[in-house]
Design an enzyme around this catalytic site. Sequence first.
Site, PDB file in Angstrom:
ATOM      1  N   GLN A 122      -4.233  -1.790   9.830  1.00 34.60           N
ATOM      2  CA  GLN A 122      -4.190  -3.097   9.165  1.00 34.60           C
ATOM      3  C   GLN A 122      -4.766  -4.194  10.066  1.00 34.60           C
ATOM      4  O   GLN A 122      -4.456  -4.280  11.247  1.00 34.60           O
ATOM      5  CB  GLN A 122      -2.737  -3.425   8.772  1.00 34.60           C
ATOM      6  N   ASP A 171     -11.224   2.653   4.445  1.00 33.94           N
ATOM      7  CA  ASP A 171     -11.597   1.237   4.385  1.00 33.94           C
ATOM      8  C   ASP A 171     -13.120   1.077   4.336  1.00 33.94           C
ATOM      9  O   ASP A 171     -13.626   0.015   3.981  1.00 33.94           O
ATOM     10  CB  ASP A 171     -11.089   0.491   5.641  1.00 33.94           C
ATOM     11  N   LYS A 205       0.846  -1.212   0.000  1.00 30.73           N
ATOM     12  CA  LYS A 205       0.000   0.000   0.000  1.00 30.73           C
ATOM     13  C   LYS A 205       0.879   1.260   0.000  1.00 30.73           C
ATOM     14  O   LYS A 205       0.646   2.194  -0.766  1.00 30.73           O
ATOM     15  CB  LYS A 205      -0.929  -0.006   1.226  1.00 30.73           C
TER      16      LYS A 205
END
Length: 290
Positions: A96, A119, A52
């Site tokens: 994460q 997200d 990422k």
Amino acid sequence: MSNIIDGKSVAEQVLAECSEEIAALKNVGITPGLAVVLVGEDPASKVYVGSKVRKCAELGLHSRKIELPVDATQAEVLAVVEELNHDPQIHGILVQSPPPPQIDEEAIVRAIDPAKDVDGFHPTNVAKLALEDGSGFVPCTPAGCMRLLKEAGVETSGAEAVVIGRSMIVGKPMALLLMSKEGNATVTVAHSRTKDLAAVCRRADIIVAAIGRPEFVTADMVKEGAAVIDVGINRVDDATAKRGYRLVGDVAYAEVAPKCSAITPVPGGVGPMTIAMLIANTIKAARQSG
Ligand code: NAD
């Protein structure tokens, strides 16, 4: 008859669109910024976080990687989130998953400013998805699946769609997208308690498999001509592979593909889309911050 959906090339297309938007934002003095928080040493998480951050650098996005030790406390993680919520250079924040067991992941997600929740897991964004309020953030993987269906020319409107899996990350938002006024599909959500899953799946014009079980969807479960999106990423032992394992999806690709009008491979299907949609969400957050 199978049309293999090339997720890598669609992801490249999404990222090319992102590059144009990044340039336009930079022209008005905004550089989109993404912060990725990693708690602990989980090797798969490290790989995801690394890719990422690398993708941000490639595209000229600002990024911050914050690594906390495996014994970090809930208060320490919350303090980092709070700091990022107030950092004007950061438009998107993700922590994460999965964090170590002492961390309450849900509480962390709720602490993220919904305007920076790229997200799409914060309750505000979950509600906006259900309400079809376009200002929210759609979880990256199902958003990527919708884009793949579109690029492959799969008609969702009026189609019978079966989503296997009801997770908040994939199954549930996928069902909402397919049934939305954008998708217009007739959606069935199947899960571990579904009776006669094979019969349910055989009705489907579109199957989205998000189960986490290797090669679970077999040819007898798929109608001739169906489109199949395989979200699963499973490691199976393979002594002939260099790393001792290979990646397979939730669909028994070799036997299912010949029956499909379109199908995503694993790897190279849904996987590359997730990161592309994350970048797209970060740009959207930056645009909406201005
Ligand atoms: P999860 O474990 O949270 O959910 C799995 C779902 O499958 C559950 O809702 C469960 O009810 C259902 N299920 C389990 N056994 C079943 C059975 N026998 N019959 C019917 N349904 C059953 O998993 P998740 O986070 O939704 O991920 C699913 C898969 O997708 C995993 O392989 C994961 O690695 C992969 N994934 C891939 C990406 C990507 O970028 N491609 C992103 C997220 C998840």
